[in-house]
Design an enzyme around this catalytic site. Sequence first.
Site, short mmCIF file in Angstrom:
data_model
loop_
_atom_site.label_atom_id
_atom_site.label_comp_id
_atom_site.label_asym_id
_atom_site.label_seq_id
_atom_site.Cartn_x
_atom_site.Cartn_y
_atom_site.Cartn_z
N ASP A 67 0.81 -1.22 0.00
CA ASP A 67 0.00 0.00 0.00
C ASP A 67 0.84 1.27 0.00
O ASP A 67 2.07 1.22 0.17
CB ASP A 67 -0.97 -0.02 1.20
N ASN A 135 -7.41 -2.90 14.61
CA ASN A 135 -8.82 -3.10 14.24
C ASN A 135 -8.99 -4.27 13.28
O ASN A 135 -10.06 -4.46 12.71
CB ASN A 135 -9.40 -1.81 13.62
N HIS A 137 -7.31 -4.70 10.40
CA HIS A 137 -7.07 -4.45 8.97
C HIS A 137 -5.81 -5.16 8.50
O HIS A 137 -4.89 -5.40 9.30
CB HIS A 137 -7.05 -2.94 8.65
N GLU A 142 -9.78 -1.75 5.52
CA GLU A 142 -10.37 -1.44 6.81
C GLU A 142 -11.64 -2.27 7.01
O GLU A 142 -12.22 -2.77 6.04
CB GLU A 142 -10.73 0.05 6.84
C1 F6R Z 1 1.52 -1.49 6.13
C2 F6R Z 1 0.20 -2.08 6.24
C3 F6R Z 1 -0.59 -2.04 7.53
C4 F6R Z 1 0.25 -2.43 8.75
C5 F6R Z 1 -0.61 -2.40 10.01
C6 F6R Z 1 0.22 -2.68 11.25
O1 F6R Z 1 2.01 -1.61 4.81
O2 F6R Z 1 -0.29 -2.57 5.29
O3 F6R Z 1 -1.68 -2.90 7.42
O4 F6R Z 1 0.79 -3.71 8.55
O5 F6R Z 1 -1.22 -1.16 10.15
O6 F6R Z 1 1.12 -1.63 11.44
P1 F6R Z 1 2.30 -1.72 12.49
O7 F6R Z 1 3.19 -2.81 12.04
O8 F6R Z 1 2.97 -0.38 12.44
O9 F6R Z 1 1.67 -2.01 13.81
#
Ligand code: F6R
Length: 242
Positions: A67, A135, A137, A142
């Site tokens: 992303d 959450n 995701h 989301e």
């Molecule tokens: C990042 C992504 C997000 C993260 C998620 C966890 O490319 O796709 O889904 O993997 O938000 O983030 P962290 O690792 O910072 O807790």
Amino acid sequence: MQVIVCKDYEEVSQRAADILEAAIREKPDCVLGLATGSSPVGMYKELIRRYEAGKLDFSQVQTFNLDEYYPIEPTDPQSYRYFMNDVFFRHINIPQGHDHVPHGYEEAETVCRAYEEMIRKAGGIDLQVLGIGGNGHIAFNEPADTFAERTHVVDLEESTIRANARFFADEADVPRRAVTMGIGTILQARKILLIASGAGKAEALRGMVEGPVTPHLPASALQQHPDVTILADEAAASLLQN
Ligand code: F6R
């Protein structure tokens, strides 16, 4: 789903690096799906260490990141392109043009279509690395009423904006939209590795592994994939029944 509980983040990172190293050794021109955020940073550090020690060669590897914020310039220090260059790509011998991150700076529909096409042309993703949001995701998919299939542009949830504000000077600076692979794109990867660390992920992890498959917890879709490994530290795994 195979859940491997590790004692701490260090062990999670080592084991994640072992899995990527094995994939590259088995197929030197493998296609890796990569994530940003805090979860994979230890793994990237360890892969860089192994590369510097002469144990790993990225010269034939291709990567596709999950992303990118939208809209954003690739030179913006808050962009995921900048992050990936900074924490990983500039430290290894991956050829320029092999390290794909969705373009946050072109017309949205074109970006999404082109990204899916590039993944297809590369032969599909062999191993996809994921983190998980508090959450539930994955990538920027989301919680919603339906699973999004393909690469698309999303509005970020307030909770995600708050969680990501730690990387910005001010919460108001966090972009409100992002371009992300869809759940269908992710499920097409041949193998999936999800990294989870810390108590803030415990509830989401429980839902993903033990709850029903529901778009309200997007990571639960991974139950439908035949080859998922979850590396979780003790805090992240603390609410799992088994
Ligand atoms: C990042 C992504 C997000 C993260 C998620 C966890 O490319 O796709 O889904 O993997 O938000 O983030 P962290 O690792 O910072 O807790």
